[in-house]
Design a protein around this motif. Sequence first.
Motif, PDB file in Angstrom:
ATOM      1  N   ARG A 279      -1.067   1.247  -5.023  1.00  0.00           N
ATOM      2  CA  ARG A 279      -0.688   2.068  -3.858  1.00  0.00           C
ATOM      3  C   ARG A 279      -0.871   1.268  -2.566  1.00  0.00           C
ATOM      4  NH1 ARG A 279      -4.078   6.530  -6.299  1.00  0.00           N
ATOM      5  NH2 ARG A 279      -2.637   7.967  -7.320  1.00  0.00           N
ATOM      6  N   MET A 280      -1.962   0.497  -2.489  1.00  0.00           N
ATOM      7  CA  MET A 280      -2.216  -0.306  -1.292  1.00  0.00           C
ATOM      8  C   MET A 280      -1.102  -1.317  -1.053  1.00  0.00           C
ATOM      9  SD  MET A 280      -6.356  -0.991  -1.507  1.00  0.00           S
ATOM     10  CE  MET A 280      -6.616  -1.414   0.229  1.00  0.00           C
ATOM     11  N   GLN A 281      -0.464  -1.763  -2.139  1.00  0.00           N
ATOM     12  CA  GLN A 281       0.556  -2.806  -2.039  1.00  0.00           C
ATOM     13  C   GLN A 281       1.973  -2.244  -1.947  1.00  0.00           C
ATOM     14  OE1 GLN A 281      -0.939  -4.948  -5.564  1.00  0.00           O
ATOM     15  NE2 GLN A 281      -1.444  -6.663  -4.228  1.00  0.00           N
ATOM     16  N   THR A 313       3.677 -14.688  -2.907  1.00  0.00           N
ATOM     17  CA  THR A 313       3.333 -13.727  -1.859  1.00  0.00           C
ATOM     18  C   THR A 313       1.821 -13.737  -1.662  1.00  0.00           C
ATOM     19  OG1 THR A 313       5.199 -12.302  -2.384  1.00  0.00           O
ATOM     20  CG2 THR A 313       3.357 -11.287  -1.221  1.00  0.00           C
ATOM     21  N   TYR A 314       1.422 -13.642  -0.411  1.00  0.00           N
ATOM     22  CA  TYR A 314       0.005 -13.518  -0.068  1.00  0.00           C
ATOM     23  C   TYR A 314      -0.229 -12.165   0.582  1.00  0.00           C
ATOM     24  CZ  TYR A 314      -0.520 -18.436  -1.087  1.00  0.00           C
ATOM     25  OH  TYR A 314      -0.555 -19.639  -1.735  1.00  0.00           O
ATOM     26  N   TRP A 315      -1.357 -11.536   0.232  1.00  0.00           N
ATOM     27  CA  TRP A 315      -1.754 -10.259   0.806  1.00  0.00           C
ATOM     28  C   TRP A 315      -2.954 -10.473   1.706  1.00  0.00           C
ATOM     29  CZ3 TRP A 315       1.086  -5.893   0.140  1.00  0.00           C
ATOM     30  CH2 TRP A 315       2.047  -5.916  -0.886  1.00  0.00           C
ATOM     31  N   GLY A 316      -3.136  -9.601   2.683  1.00  0.00           N
ATOM     32  CA  GLY A 316      -4.316  -9.737   3.521  1.00  0.00           C
ATOM     33  C   GLY A 316      -4.238  -8.886   4.760  1.00  0.00           C
ATOM     34  N   LEU A 327      -8.279 -14.043  10.250  1.00  0.00           N
ATOM     35  CA  LEU A 327      -7.145 -13.828   9.361  1.00  0.00           C
ATOM     36  C   LEU A 327      -7.615 -14.080   7.937  1.00  0.00           C
ATOM     37  CD1 LEU A 327      -3.999 -13.335   9.200  1.00  0.00           C
ATOM     38  CD2 LEU A 327      -3.813 -15.824   9.015  1.00  0.00           C
ATOM     39  N   ALA A 328      -7.284 -13.143   7.064  1.00  0.00           N
ATOM     40  CA  ALA A 328      -7.624 -13.293   5.643  1.00  0.00           C
ATOM     41  C   ALA A 328      -6.364 -13.142   4.824  1.00  0.00           C
ATOM     42  CB  ALA A 328      -8.645 -12.234   5.235  1.00  0.00           C
ATOM     43  N   MET A 329      -6.165 -14.019   3.859  1.00  0.00           N
ATOM     44  CA  MET A 329      -5.023 -13.889   2.960  1.00  0.00           C
ATOM     45  C   MET A 329      -5.397 -14.375   1.573  1.00  0.00           C
ATOM     46  SD  MET A 329      -2.436 -16.857   4.344  1.00  0.00           S
ATOM     47  CE  MET A 329      -2.568 -16.484   6.081  1.00  0.00           C
TER      48      MET A 329
END
Length: 375
Positions: A279-281, A313-316, A327-329
Motif C-alpha cells: 500500500r505504501m508503494q 527503482t529507488y524508494w525513500g 535524503l534517504a533512498m
Amino acid sequence: MKKPFDPVALNTAVENVHRAGMPGLFAEVRDGDQVWRGAAGVADAVTGRPVTADLRHRVGSVTKTFTAAAVLQQVESGRIGLDSPIGRYLPKLVPGERGDAITVRMLINHTSGLAEYLPYAYPSLKAFPALADTGPQSLDDHRLTRFHPTELIEMGVTAPATGAPGGTPGLYSNTNYLLLGQLLEQVTGTTAEQYITRNVIERAGLRDTGFPTGPHVDGPHSQMYEAWFGMIDPPRDYSVYDMSWVGPAASLISTVTDVNRFFGLLLAGEIVGPSSLARMQRTVPIVSQEGKIIEYGLGLHPMEAMEAPGQETYWGHGGTVWGAGSLAMIRADGKRQLTVAVNLQRWNRLDSAGRPQPHPIDDALAAFYRVAMYG
C-alpha cells in the motif's frame, strides 16, 4: 571480484559537494554487507570543527515515513480504517462535510485538499512556496515558539482548500501529517511521538533516533545553516530551534546509519507487513513543496532523480528544516541504500520570477547520488 561500490570515488564525490559550497555533509552507503561512511567539510563554520559520519541530525520530512508506518500498524490491528473518514476520529479538527470526505489514506498520500499551515504560522513566508517577495524574519521570531499541533491544524483546515478530497494531483501539506499525529493519539491513548518511539524506533533497534523534547539536539551534531535563497548572507545557524512547528511531520533527529537501518527493515516487511508495504508503494501524483509533480505513496515515494531507463527503482524520502536537509533512498530489492545529511539549506538564489537558480551544489549532489547508487 568487482566491488559493488568504490570507496575512493565516494570520498571524491562527497568532497566535491563540499567544494561546491556545502559547509558540511555526511553519508552512509550500504550494499548487502558492504558499508561506506564518509563526511566532508565542517560542522561549525566558526570553529572549523569537522563533520563526521556519526553525527545526529534533524532529518525533516523523513519523519513522515515513520509516522505513516505507525498509522499502518494501527490499520493492521484494526483500530484505524485506511479508507475511513478522518471526521469519524477527529470530528472537532476536521468538521462537517470535509471530515466525512477526507479519508486517512488521503492524509497519508497528500490528496486531502487541505492547505499547508506553514505560511499562516510564519507570516513572513506568506508567499510560500513562491518565495521571491518573502523574508526570513519569521524564522528568528519563532526560534523558541511552542506551537500546539491543533492550532497549526486549524490554520491549515480553515485556509482555502487546495483541491477536492481525493483529487489528483494532490498537494504536499504538513497539515496532513499533524492530523495523523492527532489520529494516533486518539486511537492509542498516547502521544504520536511516544507511540512512534515505542513501536517504530525501538522496534527497529534505532539507538540514536528520537523526537526532540526541547529546542536543542542532544548528542554530537552539526550546526545547521539557513541561507533562505541568499537573503541570509552569511547563512545563519538554526540548530537551536523548537520543532513543535512540525511535530510528527518533520521533527525527528537521527543518524545516517539509523535512517538506513529503518528503511532496510521497512522494505523487508519488518516494520509493517508486506500488504501494508505494498500500500505504501501505491502512488498518486502530487505537487511537491518545490512545485514539481511527483509520484507519492503512503509516506514513501520513488526517487525519480535516481531512475533511468533499464535501471532500478529507488524508494525513500527527503527532508528539510531550517538549516538541515537529508535524503534517504533504497533500491526496491532492499540491498543498495544511501542516506545523506547536509548542513545548509536553500542555497539557490532566486531569479526575478522567484524560481531557484542553478547552483554548483545541485550538480555535485546529483553526481554523488549517481556514484553512491550506480557506481
